[in-house]
Design a protein around this motif. Sequence first.
Motif, short mmCIF file in Angstrom:
data_model
loop_
_atom_site.label_atom_id
_atom_site.label_comp_id
_atom_site.label_asym_id
_atom_site.label_seq_id
_atom_site.Cartn_x
_atom_site.Cartn_y
_atom_site.Cartn_z
N GLY A 136 -8.26 1.53 -3.68
CA GLY A 136 -8.50 2.47 -3.00
C GLY A 136 -6.84 3.16 -2.58
O GLY A 136 -7.00 3.50 -1.68
N ALA A 137 -5.62 2.12 -2.89
CA ALA A 137 -4.80 2.01 -2.70
C ALA A 137 -4.05 3.05 -3.40
O ALA A 137 -3.88 4.51 -3.26
N ASN A 152 0.45 -0.91 -0.09
CA ASN A 152 0.24 0.36 -0.23
C ASN A 152 0.97 1.09 -0.35
O ASN A 152 0.50 1.99 -1.09
N LEU A 183 -6.26 1.77 4.75
CA LEU A 183 -5.61 0.50 4.05
C LEU A 183 -5.13 -0.32 4.91
O LEU A 183 -5.11 -1.88 4.08
N ASP A 219 -13.90 0.63 0.38
CA ASP A 219 -13.34 1.04 0.14
C ASP A 219 -11.88 2.79 -0.35
O ASP A 219 -11.05 3.48 -0.08
N ARG A 256 -6.28 -4.42 4.76
CA ARG A 256 -5.73 -5.54 3.96
C ARG A 256 -5.50 -6.83 5.59
O ARG A 256 -5.40 -7.46 5.65
N LEU A 274 -9.05 -4.57 -2.71
CA LEU A 274 -8.15 -3.37 -2.68
C LEU A 274 -7.24 -2.77 -2.56
O LEU A 274 -6.89 -1.54 -2.42
#
Length: 465
Positions: A143-144, A99, A198, A440, A202, A140
Amino acid sequence: MSFLIVLSALAFLMFAAYRGYSVILFAPVAALGAVLLTEPAAVAPVFSGIFMEKMVGFVKLYFPVFLLGAVFGKLVEMAGFSQSIVHAAIRYIGRTRANAVIVAVCALLTYGGVSLFVVVFAVYPFAAELYRQSGIPKRLMPGAIALGAFSFTMDTLPGTPQIQNIIPTTFFQTTGWAAPSLSIVGAIATVVAGLAYLEWRRRSVMATGEGYGADDGKAAASSSEGLPHPLLSLAPLVLVGVANFVLTAAITDRYGTSYTLTSDLLPGLKAPVETPIKTVVGIWAVEGALLLGILLVCVTAFGRIRASFAEGTKSAVGGALLAAMNTASEYGFGGVIAALPGFIAVSEALRKIPDPLVNAAISVTTLSGITGSASGGMSIALAAMADSFIAGCNAAGIPLEVLHRVVAMASGGMDTLPHNGAVITLLAVTGLTHKQSYKDIFGITIIKTAAVFFVIAVYYLTGLV
């Protein structure tokens, strides 16, 4: 009734954007539909005298920024500089901090002047490979990327050349470096909270045993072999930032408060042309910085970009035209809506919020959320309410630099709702859906929106600018 007309126009435009229809086409339809329901005879005069005037005025001021930013970003991509930076970040930060790597790379590219959309395309193949090797669920990833590209480097850090940081300069006569201390505080708060969120996501998702997931086959990260040296790759981004800072001061020193073109200089002029320098210094500085960045890429990577230069720049110009016209149409829409009686009622209600900074933040982030565009929502809000924002801050003794930073940050708050163009592009590129990944992105949206009010609180508690 007048309020319902305005609300219906906004809802219609939001629905059209969410369904994927062109804002360039439907912004005037929504605006003129509201006029038709208010005063049918005014439709044609409003279209020519308000919508088109506002739209053309926006293009006149900001199109060069869109164009140069798009060309610069495309050349950085074609030269292999963005891939080199990604590989270097993975090597020095480590694959176990996936991330942080993605956020760092997206932030570096965005702050260096690369368009948000170009960043998404450039980073995705490497982000996918990094997540796959680390066993992190692919869902995910958006979102990052959103934290790195759509938040603190877009509108918070001082000097960012993104359009969300440039638009306020023409209304408040500030520069892109407004309120540097508050900017850094806001950026740190966003990054710390965003990365914490984040990482929590995770760990909680991976604890269930979920892995990377299905591979869509679109990600094919190349090796670092044959890529430019990372320091060379960073040079154009650093140059844009340094040149932006230097030119901001140099332009004011060279031209003063205004500059007048006369027939003594250009004999063909029929009348003097006066330019108030404070309204354009931020724009000129970014344009000059991006030009220097483009020249440096061309000089240092000509062999790499020569074969695809013509097609690449055509693609960049097309993207710049589309992005600029989308935002300009929303600006024209805002100008029309601001003239309607229903909007007067809305603005009067917003003016009752006693604190000028909170007023500005709520107004801008609300309109950015409704339109699904940070620059579009901010343009609408400032076109209608900039004078009242300025008057409120002057009365309270608040520097306009602080107002600039609050407004810029607020534009990048609730703008990333599901119908936002960058969100839709991000999900399309990653091969994911709103159902899989929007949670996210929305988490980052909430953090970014909260950061605006955190910055306001810091200012009132410390007086930091």
